[in-house]
Design an enzyme around this catalytic site. Sequence first.
Site, mmCIF file in Angstrom:
data_model
loop_
_atom_site.group_PDB
_atom_site.id
_atom_site.type_symbol
_atom_site.label_atom_id
_atom_site.label_comp_id
_atom_site.label_asym_id
_atom_site.label_seq_id
_atom_site.Cartn_x
_atom_site.Cartn_y
_atom_site.Cartn_z
ATOM 1 N N ASP A 75 -3.519 -7.568 -3.210
ATOM 2 C CA ASP A 75 -2.936 -7.330 -4.528
ATOM 3 C C ASP A 75 -3.889 -7.693 -5.671
ATOM 4 O O ASP A 75 -3.561 -7.487 -6.836
ATOM 5 C CB ASP A 75 -1.634 -8.146 -4.665
ATOM 6 C CG ASP A 75 -0.809 -7.763 -5.878
ATOM 7 O OD1 ASP A 75 -0.757 -6.571 -6.202
ATOM 8 O OD2 ASP A 75 -0.225 -8.660 -6.506
ATOM 9 N N SER A 84 2.611 -5.276 -10.266
ATOM 10 C CA SER A 84 2.889 -4.597 -8.999
ATOM 11 C C SER A 84 4.380 -4.268 -8.922
ATOM 12 O O SER A 84 5.229 -5.088 -9.270
ATOM 13 C CB SER A 84 2.504 -5.498 -7.826
ATOM 14 O OG SER A 84 1.160 -5.919 -7.933
ATOM 15 N N GLN A 137 -0.072 0.963 -3.021
ATOM 16 C CA GLN A 137 0.720 0.260 -4.021
ATOM 17 C C GLN A 137 0.935 1.148 -5.239
ATOM 18 O O GLN A 137 0.040 1.903 -5.634
ATOM 19 C CB GLN A 137 0.019 -1.021 -4.471
ATOM 20 C CG GLN A 137 0.811 -1.819 -5.506
ATOM 21 C CD GLN A 137 0.073 -3.057 -5.989
ATOM 22 O OE1 GLN A 137 -0.497 -3.071 -7.073
ATOM 23 N NE2 GLN A 137 0.086 -4.099 -5.166
#
Length: 291
Positions: free
Chosen positions: A208, A230, A280
């Site tokens: 991430d 996110s 993502q």
Amino acid sequence: MTDATDEGQSLTQLLDILDLEPIEVNIFRGRSPDVGPQRVFGGQVAGQALVAAGRTVPEGRPVHSLHAYFIRPGDPTVPIVYEVDRVRDGRSFSTRRVVAIQHGKAIFTLSASFHGEEPGLSHAEPMPDVAAPEELRTAKERMRALFGATPAFYDWHPFELKPVGALSFEAQRDPDLRTRSNRVWLKVDGDVPDDPLLHVCLMTYASDMTLLDSVLLAHGRGLEGTFMASLDHAMWFHRPFRTDDWLLYDQESPSASNGLGLARGLVYTREGELVCSVVQEGLVRVPQTDS
């Protein structure tokens, strides 16, 4: 911009944060580091949730996939409670659902599937031809060359990052450096115990950190004036790996629209073995005065 070189968490502290406290059957408690962003880092809550799920799974079934949603910003000043639902334990697969809770509300959900080893077909996308990590400068060194100091968000995690191409700040200054590709060598700064679940959770944490940068690189934007968060995150784990060895995170952004950016990545060992895939979607908001 401040130099926070001596303020980041160590690998020992990160491993301690991933070592959740069991407080009841299927219920775990995690905490955040004393230093870091004003909201809980997404990779942290994803890594902790995967730890919670993995600790309820029969031995010999490593995780092969996870799908997660970030629902609310996490509060780093209070613990996070992880509730695990043992959805199913079959002959070959185990399925778990995890809800992360703060202040009585869900801030994150994760579904993960675990599968034992078995024979089958095997192939993989080859690793791109890139410079070895020993030939590259770290992200911190390049940031110091640009600004004379290291931004705090490059210092609070114990991962060494060596970008292969341009940083978003460099592409902001030079339009010729704009690209939808973002390749980064990464590894933890230290040795990690021989626990496969721990290495997977550390990669979940690291996945991430730089993924949405590929959206910024495509437009020559830095982080100043940009809000990113996110939203959902998916990972597939193909083969065993170690996070204390160099891994190439080959990332790209195929699309951005409507305040959202999509990014995906492939993770390789330095020997060229594909070990993980990541996708993502994130919120990427820029000032409305921008075109």
